[in-house]
Scaffold this motif. Structure first.
Motif, PDB file in Angstrom:
ATOM      1  N   LYS B 279       0.826  -1.199   0.000  1.00 54.58           N
ATOM      2  CA  LYS B 279       0.000   0.000   0.000  1.00 54.58           C
ATOM      3  C   LYS B 279       0.861   1.250   0.000  1.00 54.58           C
ATOM      4  CE  LYS B 279      -4.059  -2.133   1.615  1.00 54.58           C
ATOM      5  NZ  LYS B 279      -4.185  -3.021   0.476  1.00 54.58           N
ATOM      6  N   ARG B 280       0.268   2.321  -0.524  1.00 54.77           N
ATOM      7  CA  ARG B 280       0.972   3.601  -0.557  1.00 54.77           C
ATOM      8  C   ARG B 280       0.080   4.683   0.040  1.00 54.77           C
ATOM      9  NH1 ARG B 280      -1.971   6.455  -3.883  1.00 54.77           N
ATOM     10  NH2 ARG B 280      -2.717   5.636  -5.874  1.00 54.77           N
ATOM     11  N   LYS B 281       0.711   5.852   0.188  1.00 55.47           N
ATOM     12  CA  LYS B 281      -0.057   6.993   0.715  1.00 55.47           C
ATOM     13  C   LYS B 281      -0.626   7.814  -0.450  1.00 55.47           C
ATOM     14  CE  LYS B 281       3.030   7.375   4.671  1.00 55.47           C
ATOM     15  NZ  LYS B 281       3.792   8.289   5.524  1.00 55.47           N
ATOM     16  N   PRO B 282      -1.445   8.807  -0.145  1.00 53.89           N
ATOM     17  CA  PRO B 282      -1.981   9.628  -1.248  1.00 53.89           C
ATOM     18  C   PRO B 282      -0.886  10.394  -1.988  1.00 53.89           C
ATOM     19  CG  PRO B 282      -3.182  10.047   0.782  1.00 53.89           C
ATOM     20  CD  PRO B 282      -2.061   9.148   1.147  1.00 53.89           C
ATOM     21  N   ILE B 283       0.183  10.753  -1.267  1.00 53.90           N
ATOM     22  CA  ILE B 283       1.305  11.421  -1.922  1.00 53.90           C
ATOM     23  C   ILE B 283       2.440  10.400  -1.973  1.00 53.90           C
ATOM     24  CG2 ILE B 283       2.174  12.452   0.229  1.00 53.90           C
ATOM     25  CD1 ILE B 283       3.040  14.875  -1.529  1.00 53.90           C
ATOM     26  N   TYR B 284       3.027  10.207  -3.130  1.00 58.79           N
ATOM     27  CA  TYR B 284       3.973   9.101  -3.247  1.00 58.79           C
ATOM     28  C   TYR B 284       4.926   9.273  -4.405  1.00 58.79           C
ATOM     29  CZ  TYR B 284       0.915   7.577  -7.074  1.00 58.79           C
ATOM     30  OH  TYR B 284       0.179   7.516  -8.232  1.00 58.79           O
ATOM     31  N   LEU B 285       6.025   8.534  -4.320  1.00 56.81           N
ATOM     32  CA  LEU B 285       6.952   8.428  -5.443  1.00 56.81           C
ATOM     33  C   LEU B 285       6.650   7.075  -6.089  1.00 56.81           C
ATOM     34  CD1 LEU B 285       9.499   9.910  -6.616  1.00 56.81           C
ATOM     35  CD2 LEU B 285      10.866   8.303  -5.305  1.00 56.81           C
ATOM     36  N   PRO B 286       6.465   7.012  -7.398  1.00 55.87           N
ATOM     37  CA  PRO B 286       6.048   5.746  -8.007  1.00 55.87           C
ATOM     38  C   PRO B 286       6.939   4.562  -7.636  1.00 55.87           C
ATOM     39  CG  PRO B 286       6.016   7.495  -9.638  1.00 55.87           C
ATOM     40  CD  PRO B 286       6.563   8.091  -8.385  1.00 55.87           C
ATOM     41  N   PHE B 287       8.243   4.715  -7.772  1.00 52.69           N
ATOM     42  CA  PHE B 287       9.164   3.704  -7.255  1.00 52.69           C
ATOM     43  C   PHE B 287      10.516   4.361  -7.053  1.00 52.69           C
ATOM     44  CE2 PHE B 287      11.769   2.420 -10.976  1.00 52.69           C
ATOM     45  CZ  PHE B 287      11.015   2.881 -12.031  1.00 52.69           C
ATOM     46  N   PRO B 288      11.394   3.751  -6.263  1.00 48.71           N
ATOM     47  CA  PRO B 288      12.600   4.453  -5.827  1.00 48.71           C
ATOM     48  C   PRO B 288      13.463   5.030  -6.956  1.00 48.71           C
ATOM     49  CG  PRO B 288      12.350   2.412  -4.609  1.00 48.71           C
ATOM     50  CD  PRO B 288      11.270   2.434  -5.622  1.00 48.71           C
ATOM     51  N   GLN B 289      13.532   4.327  -8.081  1.00 49.93           N
ATOM     52  CA  GLN B 289      14.393   4.834  -9.153  1.00 49.93           C
ATOM     53  C   GLN B 289      13.600   5.583 -10.225  1.00 49.93           C
ATOM     54  OE1 GLN B 289      14.116   1.541  -8.506  1.00 49.93           O
ATOM     55  NE2 GLN B 289      16.058   0.832  -7.639  1.00 49.93           N
ATOM     56  N   ALA B 290      12.484   6.152  -9.846  1.00 49.74           N
ATOM     57  CA  ALA B 290      11.630   6.815 -10.838  1.00 49.74           C
ATOM     58  C   ALA B 290      12.358   7.952 -11.543  1.00 49.74           C
ATOM     59  CB  ALA B 290      10.374   7.352 -10.160  1.00 49.74           C
ATOM     60  N   VAL B 291      12.096   8.067 -12.824  1.00 53.59           N
ATOM     61  CA  VAL B 291      12.594   9.235 -13.563  1.00 53.59           C
ATOM     62  C   VAL B 291      11.383   9.868 -14.223  1.00 53.59           C
ATOM     63  CG1 VAL B 291      13.917   9.978 -15.595  1.00 53.59           C
ATOM     64  CG2 VAL B 291      14.868   8.285 -14.023  1.00 53.59           C
ATOM     65  N   PRO B 292      11.045  11.115 -13.984  1.00 53.77           N
ATOM     66  CA  PRO B 292      11.755  12.033 -13.099  1.00 53.77           C
ATOM     67  C   PRO B 292      11.536  11.691 -11.626  1.00 53.77           C
ATOM     68  CG  PRO B 292       9.777  13.064 -13.962  1.00 53.77           C
ATOM     69  CD  PRO B 292       9.884  11.724 -14.617  1.00 53.77           C
ATOM     70  N   GLN B 293      12.473  12.048 -10.819  1.00 53.78           N
ATOM     71  CA  GLN B 293      12.432  11.715  -9.412  1.00 53.78           C
ATOM     72  C   GLN B 293      11.541  12.744  -8.712  1.00 53.78           C
ATOM     73  OE1 GLN B 293      14.252   9.600  -6.072  1.00 53.78           O
ATOM     74  NE2 GLN B 293      13.953   8.969  -8.162  1.00 53.78           N
ATOM     75  N   LYS B 294      10.229  12.633  -8.984  1.00 50.97           N
ATOM     76  CA  LYS B 294       9.306  13.602  -8.412  1.00 50.97           C
ATOM     77  C   LYS B 294       8.077  12.887  -7.898  1.00 50.97           C
ATOM     78  CE  LYS B 294      11.211  16.935 -11.572  1.00 50.97           C
ATOM     79  NZ  LYS B 294      12.227  17.452 -10.651  1.00 50.97           N
ATOM     80  N   VAL B 295       7.520  13.390  -6.798  1.00 51.34           N
ATOM     81  CA  VAL B 295       6.336  12.751  -6.234  1.00 51.34           C
ATOM     82  C   VAL B 295       5.095  13.216  -6.984  1.00 51.34           C
ATOM     83  CG1 VAL B 295       7.372  12.551  -3.954  1.00 51.34           C
ATOM     84  CG2 VAL B 295       6.050  14.586  -4.542  1.00 51.34           C
ATOM     85  N   LEU B 296       3.976  12.592  -6.667  1.00 51.62           N
ATOM     86  CA  LEU B 296       2.708  13.074  -7.183  1.00 51.62           C
ATOM     87  C   LEU B 296       1.631  12.780  -6.170  1.00 51.62           C
ATOM     88  CD1 LEU B 296       1.087  10.734  -9.793  1.00 51.62           C
ATOM     89  CD2 LEU B 296       3.214  10.126  -8.696  1.00 51.62           C
ATOM     90  N   ILE B 297       0.479  13.458  -6.315  1.00 52.87           N
ATOM     91  CA  ILE B 297      -0.623  13.285  -5.373  1.00 52.87           C
ATOM     92  C   ILE B 297      -1.811  12.649  -6.101  1.00 52.87           C
ATOM     93  CG2 ILE B 297      -2.236  14.456  -3.838  1.00 52.87           C
ATOM     94  CD1 ILE B 297      -0.191  16.611  -3.420  1.00 52.87           C
ATOM     95  N   ASP B 298      -2.394  11.649  -5.458  1.00 50.48           N
ATOM     96  CA  ASP B 298      -3.578  10.978  -6.007  1.00 50.48           C
ATOM     97  C   ASP B 298      -4.823  11.692  -5.494  1.00 50.48           C
ATOM     98  OD1 ASP B 298      -4.889   7.570  -5.519  1.00 50.48           O
ATOM     99  OD2 ASP B 298      -5.640   9.290  -6.654  1.00 50.48           O
ATOM    100  N   PRO B 299      -5.531  12.432  -6.359  1.00 52.44           N
ATOM    101  CA  PRO B 299      -6.665  13.229  -5.872  1.00 52.44           C
ATOM    102  C   PRO B 299      -7.818  12.391  -5.331  1.00 52.44           C
ATOM    103  CG  PRO B 299      -6.549  13.294  -8.272  1.00 52.44           C
ATOM    104  CD  PRO B 299      -5.337  12.584  -7.813  1.00 52.44           C
ATOM    105  N   GLU B 300      -7.877  11.100  -5.715  1.00 53.49           N
ATOM    106  CA  GLU B 300      -8.937  10.237  -5.205  1.00 53.49           C
ATOM    107  C   GLU B 300      -8.688   9.886  -3.750  1.00 53.49           C
ATOM    108  OE1 GLU B 300     -11.448   8.663  -7.421  1.00 53.49           O
ATOM    109  OE2 GLU B 300     -10.784  10.360  -8.635  1.00 53.49           O
TER     110      GLU B 300
END
Lengths: 290, 667, 196
Positions: B279-300
């Motif tokens: 499980k993840r939180k509403p604000i998250y990084l898709p996976f540790p080596q994500a490019v771009p290394q930026k989080v995003l927020i799930d509005p749902e």
């Protein structure tokens, strides 16, 4: 709504309770049934083992007669239901079969049109009548009676025309509307062995035992069936199939359960034709009956 | 009557009959044919030669043109598909317009399909006579040149898209890489190890991902989709929809303090990257080596979107950087490119469709992709193979061909599953030493090092059962089966049915086209095959081109394939795009249609029947207009126009009628 | 230990049999069988079969008539259609079983007094006679032809059926039985025509 009614050979013999309860249920729902005049045996699975093409012709005679009536044809017996459909499809798909059957129908002076819609009572009750109408007719609810719904093979394979092929739920929904509780039963479409208990007893018994054990394991207090041969197999050999565990659960047709819920008197619902009395279970679940 | 165009000069026709060795001469009497042609009207020269397409053959034509002032040429030889460009080139070299040529096919249409020599020669004579009459009405035409925008759009940021992007960007051209997920990486990012070398997938992928992220020539659009495409080869106008992350991308440095600080102390929503296994939180990084290394927020999931009453500890944690913006909106921007590469990849078969395998019902039945996440060290169980109930399996069954090679689901073979099933078998044996059973029908290991990989597996004690699995059940019929999942299959090599109890079942799901493949292909004006894969121009000779010039395809979106083949196709598509860009201009064949404005009544009948949407309606003049760059010369509008006001170069009415008259005038 | 040499020479195949099976209902796709074994795996009766359905299809397709018709498999099939529904190549396996069964009955390829073919023969006789099946009479006929002594074992059940009114001896008939007979005869006649 009016339907032409094709009983099939079993419903006059071992499957009497099916016919009795079916007629009672349809009467309660105000559905008119007219027996197909001078119907002949559909051939079922046994004639197909003897001669497939002849069995299509046998089915075609019934289909032709039924098409003439102009109503949908109801075939409650699973084997008849399949045999009639199979004849329709194979005559359509194999030109050489069509040639033979057409010629035979011509010879006996019947029309070639065999396109009547063959329906199963489950299909009619669910789709033509509807769950809401069924619910209004329930006067003696089944009070959470735990049922294992056993569909068998021939109403879902190879043609699943009104229900899911691997996980059918039409009977479940109808009986739930009457207040029953359907227990999980993964073996609900596994073959009962057909006539093997008579011809190869060891094989037949193994299949029957497996199905009974599955239902009991799921917590079923009764098994609801849809096919006369399945009902016979499960009921007649229940004692024999019991080994370490004694199986004593009643095996009824789903129409009998519907009839009970509609307040049809026990005798009219063919209850007296069961080998195992259902009264103890009814008493335990405090289900009133007429 | 002879046409007096081309400088008011009557046609002076040269006819050339090719022997093609004995290919033509063996059936058609070429000498008689050449002789017959000399007596046709306007024919000045008529020759026969062994190989017209050869240099001497072409030289023959050129010399005759000069010496005899020929202004029309008829070549009776093979199919125009073979040598029309060759002979057009010869005309051009000799100084006359290349389109004053008519080829007559006396090979594929005559000598290769007839055996009676007399009849064949007669047919050839009829065809040559028709061509001679037609060619007199040919007009000089010029090929158009259209400039090509060197920028390239690549749709899809999986390994194919990444490789294509790097290849094109390294050549100095600008790439727009559009990916709909918040990070690039595609399916390869999910894997633990790759076959047959057992390279760590992340180790070989992440350097390429980082290169994309920092390349000066690549504009990376993540969490974006293509909204619309307009234009034609060399000149595409594409609108890109950028979905809101609610994070200002330029400001976020990926420190993840916001994730740490979120009011939800633990994750509650299914983590998409771990396929719902964690499980993840509403604000998250898709996976540790994500490019771009930026989080995003799930509005749902985020409280702030639902009630606007959140403490917003994330904004507090972000501090001075101020990268969180709850009011961010979706944007649509337009980019201009010259060519497009589609690398949109595949999706896996939904295993719930095979009801008898129990996926979604029996808890310890997994798909292969889920197991990849389990064995991955950065996955939901830190690389431990642990099932949903917390226990480790002592026996694992791997079922091949789930959703492949099956008329009830997908007919094709998904190509990679045998190899990855062997890989998973190896990894499971290695990690936990469980008994592993692979249930297969055929073992498909054709690539480089693949059969050797299978050899290696055979040494590792994996049980191989050849039989398609009929069902996975938890209903035991033997005491040894209690509490287990039982796999029932016929061991076809042994000849009897077996019931094998295991703790964990892995379904090797097949590859399918993406769910929206048909919508995507319509947007880019290409075709799909019957099963839904993007259609290549030719399965053997043009695997990365499509029937739309300027749009290329690469990777699994064209058909199931492994990583080496995807990368190879990506390189090929990049080369095609670069070739287009370097050519600077694209030449278009002139057999296009055009509207005769004076005759056009503005009825608009032609507008919708053009399969290439090349016709538009000009409101000011109330006339139809054909975009000759998009036009492919199919002739449908020409035939449809009720007032006959559309003409097609090289297929004008008079040219066709003359040809017909020529055929019917039996000598 | 008894040594047995088994090698199958091409001369032992029966090409006519292979040809026949490819032209029956279901046989049109028998060449597509990849021998994946899903039919055997899903067959509830396969546990008792000497040749699994998959193997039987291969033997039939290749023309090994003896093996195919003398197998237990064709008699064990209850036509539950699980194989037909599951087959990834859409082969109508059940119909192929029917074809083999019918052929075996035709050529008397079964041990004497074997109940299953006797049932099929008795069934067809009853249809020709009355057009409908009277269960009780049918069962009795089969017992007579096979193992009459087994009736004793079923006596308990018989009593129960009688008691509940489910055992009826009145012969079920079709009034226009001549139609049924004419129908069946005509089918035979047309088939003979087509075969020529």
């Amino acid at each position: 709504m009016k339907y032409t009614y094709y009983p099939g050979c079993s419903l006059r013999g071992t499957g009497r309770a099916y016919e009795e309860s079916l007629l009672a249920v349809f009467r309660e729902l105000g559905l008119e049934l007219e027996e197909l005049d001078d119907w002949n045996c559909c051939g079922a699975t046994t004639y197909m083992s003897y001669d497939e093409v002849q069995s299509y012709a046998l089915a075609a005679r019934n289909l032709s007669l039924a098409t003439k009536t102009g109503n949908d044809l109801m075939a409650p017996c699973a084997a008849c239901y399949l045999a009639l459909h199979k004849a329709q499809y194979y005559v359509r798909d194999y030109p050489w079969i069509r040639q033979i059957v057409d010629h035979a129908l011509d010879t006996i002076g019947l029309p070639r049109d065999i396109s009547v819609k063959v329906r199963h009572p489950l299909d009619i009750l669910l789709n033509d009548v509807g769950l809401d109408a069924i619910k209004t007719k329930v006067t003696h609810p089944l009070n959470g009676l735990k049922l294992a719904t056993y569909y068998g093979c021939q109403i879902v394979r190879p043609y699943a025309l009104f229900d899911d092929q691997r996980n059918p739920t039409s009977m479940d929904r109808l009986l739930e509307a009457c207040g029953a509780k359907i227990v999980p039963y993964p073996l609900k479409t596994q073959c009962c062995g057909g006539s093997q208990k008579g011809t190869l007893p060891e094989v037949g018994l193994d299949r029957i035992g497996r199905l009974l054990a599955g239902a009991v394991r799921g917590g079923a207090e009764m098994i609801a069936t849809v096919c006369p041969l399945c009902q016979f197999n499960l009921e007649a050999f229940e004692e024999e199939a019991s080994n370490a565990h004694q199986f004593r659960i009643p095996i009824l047709y789903f129409t009998q359960l519907l009839a009970l819920a509609f307040g049809v008197p026990l005798k009219e619902a063919g209850i007296q034709r069961s080998f195992i009395s259902i009264k103890p279970v009814l008493a335990e679940k405090e289900i009133a009956y007429a | 009557m002879p046409d007096l165009r081309n400088g008011n000069q009557p046609p002076r026709i040269g006819v050339y009959v090719c022997h093609c060795g004995t290919n033509i001469a063996g059936t058609v009497d070429v000498a008689a044919l050449a002789d017959y042609a000399t007596h046709l009207p306007n024919v000045v020269v008529s020759r026969e030669y062994k190989y017209m397409c050869s240099d001497p053959g072409q030289e023959l034509i050129r010399q005759d043109i000069r010496k005899n002032s020929l202004n029309r040429i008829v070549v009776a030889s093979c199919s125009p598909l073979m040598h029309e460009p060759t002979f057009r080139g010869a005309l051009a070299k000799a100084g006359i317009n290349a389109f004053l040529l008519q080829m007559v096919n006396i090979r594929e249409h005559v000598s290769w399909v007839h055996t009676n020599k007399v009849e064949a020669t007669r047919k050839a004579k009829d065809l040559v006579r028709a061509a001679v009459r037609r060619v007199g009405f040919h007009k000089p035409l010029e090929k158009r040149k259209v400039a090509i925008n060197p920028n390239v759009l690549i749709v899809g940021g999986g390994i194919a898209g990444i490789h294509a992007a790097l290849t094109v960007a390294n050549s100095g051209k600008h790439v727009h890489l559009v990916e709909r997920q918040p990070t690039i990486g595609g399916h390869m990012a999910y894997f633990d190890k790759t076959f047959p070398t057992l390279d760590c997938a992340a180790c070989i992928l992440t350097p390429k991902m980082t290169a994309v992220g920092s390349h000066p020539n690549i504009t990376l659009w993540t969490y974006s989709e293509v909204a619309s495409v307009e234009g034609y080869v060399g000149n595409y106008k594409v609108k890109v929809r950028h979905k809101p992350r609610y994070i200002i991308e330029d400001l976020c440095i990926g420190c993840q303090e916001c994730v740490e600080a979120c009011v939800y102390k633990e994750g509650r929503w299914a983590d998409e990257f771990n396929l719902g296994l964690s499980k993840r939180k509403p604000i998250y990084l898709p996976f540790p080596q994500a490019v771009p290394q930026k989080v995003l927020i799930d509005p749902e999931a985020c409280i702030e979107f639902k009630s606007h009453k959140c403490k917003k500890t994330c904004i507090e944690a972000c501090g001075e950087r101020n990268a969180i913006d709850f009011h961010q909106k979706e944007t649509i921007e337009e980019i201009e490119v010259g060519s497009i590469i589609l690398a949109t990849g595949f999706k896996t078969f939904d295993a719930r469709r095979n009801a008898y395998y129990g996926y979604g019902v029996l808890p310890n039945v997994y798909t292969s992709l889920e197991v990849e996440r389990l064995v991955n060290a950065s996955g939901p169980t830190a690389g431990e193979i642990v099932m949903r109930d917390g226990s480790k399996p002592k026996a694992v069954g791997i079922i091949h061909c789930v959703g492949s090679r099956d008329h009830n689901t997908n007919r094709w073979c998904s190509k990679v599953c045998c190899m990855y099933s062997l890989k998973l078998a190896h990894l499971i044996r290695e990690r936990i030493g469980a008994e592993v059973y692979n249930f297969y029908i055929d073992m498909r290991t054709p690539g480089k090092g693949y059969e050797e990989f299978y050899d290696r597996l055979l040494d590792e004690g994996v049980h191989f059962v050849r039989g398609r699995v009929a069902e996975v059940t938890d209903w035991p019929i033997h005491p040894s089966e209690n509490g287990k999942l039982i796999i029932r299959a016929e061991d076809t090599l042994a000849g009897f049915v077996r019931r094998i109890p295991v703790d964990m079942v892995v379904l090797s799901v097949g590859l399918e086209p993406q769910a929206n493949a048909r919508d995507v292909r319509r947007m880019f004006n290409i075709s799909c095959s019957e099963e839904g894969w993007f259609l290549e121009r030719h399965p053997k000779l043009a695997p990365v081109s499509t029937f739309t010039d300027g749009v290329f395809i690469a990777g699994a979106c064209q058909g199931p394939k492994d990583i080496p083949d995807s990368v190879a196709q990506a390189g090929a598509a990049a080369a095609e795009a670069m070739a287009l860009a370097d050519a600077k201009y694209v030449e278009l064949e002139p057999y296009t249609a055009h509207v005769l404005e004076d005759a056009c009544s503005g009825c608009k009948t032609c507008l919708n029947i053009c399969p290439y949407t090349a016709i538009s309606f000009i409101e000011e003049t109330k006339k139809a207009q054909v975009n000759e760059v998009l036009c492919k010369g199919c002739g449908t509008c020409v035939a449809t126009c009720p007032s006959g006001s559309i003409e097609q170069n090289l297929f004008e009415d008079q040219e066709i009628f003359e040809e017909v008259e020529g055929l019917l005038a039996y000598a | 230990m008894e040594l047995k040499r088994v090698v199958k020479f091409e001369a032992e195949r029966d090409p006519a049999f292979a040809d026949w099976i490819s032209h029956t209902v279901g046989g049109e796709r028998i060449r597509h069988c990849l021998q994946c074994g899903l039919c055997s795996g899903s067959c509830p009766l396969s546990l008792w079969m000497d040749y699994t359905p998959r193997r039987l299809l291969l033997l039939s397709r290749e023309g090994f008539k003896e093996e195919a018709l003398s197998s237990y498999t064709i008699w064990l099939c209850t036509s539950c259609y699980a194989c037909t529904v599951e087959c990834p190549k859409n082969i109508k396996v059940t119909d192929l079983m029917y074809a083999l069964k019918a052929r075996a009955i035709q050529e008397r390829f079964y041990p004497k007094r074997f109940a299953i073919p006797e049932l099929a023969c008795a069934f067809s006789r009853m249809i020709r006679g009355s057009g409908r099946i009277t269960e009780s009479r049918l069962v009795l006929q089969v017992f007579f032809k096979t193992a009459l002594w087994r009736l004793i074992g079923f006596s308990n059940l018989g009593v129960k059926l009688l008691r509940t009114g489910r055992l009826r001896f009145v012969r079920e008939r079709v009034s226009r039985q001549n139609e049924v007979v004419a129908l069946l005869n005509d089918v035979e006649a047309t088939r003979k025509e087509l075969a020529r």
